[in-house]
Scaffold this active site. Sequence first.
Site, PDB file in Angstrom:
ATOM      1  N   ILE B  27      -5.900  -4.043  -2.857  1.00  0.00           N
ATOM      2  CA  ILE B  27      -5.855  -4.504  -1.469  1.00  0.00           C
ATOM      3  C   ILE B  27      -4.713  -3.898  -0.665  1.00  0.00           C
ATOM      4  O   ILE B  27      -4.509  -4.232   0.497  1.00  0.00           O
ATOM      5  CB  ILE B  27      -5.801  -6.052  -1.370  1.00  0.00           C
ATOM      6  CG1 ILE B  27      -4.656  -6.607  -2.213  1.00  0.00           C
ATOM      7  CG2 ILE B  27      -7.120  -6.675  -1.795  1.00  0.00           C
ATOM      8  CD1 ILE B  27      -4.453  -8.100  -2.015  1.00  0.00           C
ATOM      9  N   ASP B 145      12.179  -6.065   7.983  1.00  0.00           N
ATOM     10  CA  ASP B 145      10.887  -5.413   8.192  1.00  0.00           C
ATOM     11  C   ASP B 145       9.867  -6.383   8.767  1.00  0.00           C
ATOM     12  O   ASP B 145       8.771  -6.532   8.244  1.00  0.00           O
ATOM     13  CB  ASP B 145      10.397  -4.833   6.864  1.00  0.00           C
ATOM     14  CG  ASP B 145       9.419  -3.696   7.080  1.00  0.00           C
ATOM     15  OD1 ASP B 145       9.239  -3.287   8.242  1.00  0.00           O
ATOM     16  OD2 ASP B 145       8.810  -3.234   6.109  1.00  0.00           O
TER      17      ASP B 145
END
Lengths: 340, 543
Positions: B27, B145
């Site tokens: 994924i 991030d």
Amino acid sequence: MKGLFKSKPRTPVEVVRQTRDLLIYANRSSDTRESKREEKMSELSKLIRELKSILYGNSEAEPQAEACCQLTQEFFKENTLRLLITCLPKLNLETRKDATQVVANLQRQQVHSRLIASDYLEANIDLMDVLISGYDNTDMALHYGAMLRECIRHQTVARYVLESAHMKKFFDYIQLPNFDIAADAAATFKELLTRHKSTVAEFLSKNYDWFFAEYNSKLLESTNYITRRQAVKLLGDILLDRSNSVVMTRYVSSRDNLRILMNLLRESSKSIQIEAFHVFKLFAANQNKPPDIVSILVANKSKLLRLFADFKTEKEDEQFEADKAQVVREIAALEPRDRP
Amino acid sequence: MAQHEGEASPRVQYPLNSEAYRILDEIGVGVSAIVYKAECLPMNSALVAIKSIDLDQSRADLDSVLREVKTMSLLSHPNILRAHCSFAVDHRLWVVMPFMSAGSLQSIIGSSFPDGLPEPCIAIVLKETLNALSYLHDQGHLHRDIKAGNILVDSTGTVKLADFGVSALIYESNTSSGTSGSSSSSSLMLTEVTGTPYWMAPEVIHSHTGYSLKADIWSFGITALELAHGRPPLSHLPPSKSLVMKITKRFRFSDYEQSRSEQSPKFSKSFKDMVASCLDQDPSKRPSADKLLKHPFFKNCKNSEFLVNKVLSGLASVEQRFKESKIRRSLSIKNTDDDGDEEENEESSMGEIIKQRRISGWNFKEDVLELDPVFPSETETLSPPRRQVRFAAEPIIRDPSNESSSDNPGSSSQSVEGVQELHDEHTNEHAGSLAVAVPEGTQLSAQIGVSLAHLDRDGVVRMLRGLTRSLYDQRRAVGLMLTILTGQEEVSREDQLLQENERLKMELEQEKKKTSEMEMEMEFLSLQISRGSTSAASRQSGE
């Protein structure tokens, strides 16, 4: 937090005392009414957080030297550290983290230019046993581990741990299946073996035989990639340290050690290969190579030279290239010994 | 007691060996990590996500990875994705995490909301993210991030901030290792920036929180725009500039020529105000996460059920979206000709990667809720800079005259920016002459630190490093003044060599990337051919 400060401005000494009282309470049997206990535990959490903000400052204020000094003095005047350590499993996660930071900070606080934490720990050295055994407990390992690393900043404490029976346990802790705990144990192990140079040199000389036997078989020949990689890196750090030169000379005179390092040189992992090289070069550069070392090198001469021919670090590294060139020269110059 | 405890204490112990898991699907991919959907067999085949990090490939400083993993496992908050466990599988590290079935916001937007989410949904997502951020910041941690790709949602609409600290870390050190001299110096640099505050002196912690926490707030603001527009902010750029072309390609603005201002949806005043406060050029003026939570925009916020109804219903599965994005990616590679600078997505989450945080200068237009890059010098966009860049680039001292002419900045603004980006080694033709080689300095001070090992080594090293940096600062400032006064660039021999070196490195990088792109394209084409027919390329996934 703000409201707390305003309503009751407690002095650092008071904060420590109240913390101590509540720690004593928490350590006692817990048959008090549950609600009351909960209240007290939550008060304890607040107090520990307050200790932290006195020591580290907060978003509004820098820490005050005088306040830190008072706090430290009061903290070590009585057995607060022991209480805190034994009580830690009863605290919630956030409070455990705060407590760990408090303990860490206290190790560095000087009172009248003395690290009084060191004096305290010397007198209560058995606390190290509690902290180290934390690695057996998944929930406590990271907290106790962090405290332990701060405590071994004191040379006497580090010496105690190095010379204790615990040292052997680290070889297993490093390989615990839980990666985060294993990593913490490895960090402590490294700290023990690199921080206090003279103590480490003394320890290694005295305990050479069992220590390197364990080191080779359990770490360098471990089936665990991370263990091997960390171990060979640490071995390089230890042997290349000038204070360990006697140990180094001894290590590079053993053919068993050479065999292990040559196996690591052949690993498929580049990182391990490079670290192994930094140890292998010591065998090659040794100007008094024992005959059996020479004969192994001679027997593997062409293989080694072929290996080094396209042996490169990922990025350019002049020192590495220079070392490699020297090793290649040394090996190329070796001739089989004439039979007597 | 603290509300987190309930979550933390009865931690279910997941098995610590790979045999206990069965991998179902890929994924996400990154430079040195792959994310799988898997099931945990001994636990009634409960679904998990497994991030598998290649420790050998990422020549990272192993110690930093270890430290980051430890830090992560001590975080506990309902809005933070916490790992179940992590263990070594040969030379890979497996981090087992809860499976977030709806995937990342970036992937959700990419597949169902190309023009952005409705505002009430944005509010929910951002509020939950802020809760996580507030917790992190309270602990003295930076996320570093924040972006839609790192905000995950599960089937019940629970929003969790994924801490991809490990991959980010590996990624940074990976790129920085290219120029730093020895491994010891690069690890020093990492330690300095990523070290956990536990071991730092109080004043270090302070300067740490002083401006770098606000870097997260900035990214949070950009994320808000990303959710609102369906993509990170980068429109109204003059497409003629190759520099800009590169940026736009990075951001995958296939439609950058279209003027989107007319069709830009209407946003509420409070939303615009909230975003504007996050995007203040002056970090100290940006609100803290705690303060942002009290912003009117987050009042009357809807609940997660609303998110489930509005956003999650009818969504394709994560693995399906990942496959589609893979195909889109290979298509877009086909369309970009000279685009050598595009990195493969290093972020695992869901596919394309966005690096909005790399750009330091912006001009926020509050009325249309859009943000234009004021002048991102190539330094920041071409090559991923190491962490210091962001910290250093944060407080941009902007020449007031440049503020207005954001689209066409003069060269002087460029120089000014160059000075700000002291710690960036990946320089280029424009800013290269002002580049400073930090690693050498670091190495030097590191060596001094070693020879002084009996003193307080850490302290001395830190001090010397500070000195080195300040020397470089001053030298550059002087150079800049000379440049301005004489109208000529003062280029030292060293700088020239550095510049040349950098240029060659970059060329090499570009060549390498081109090659890999060609390979990918070939793979894609052969895939196409093998499929034979035209329809539903996406549904026929792997075997």
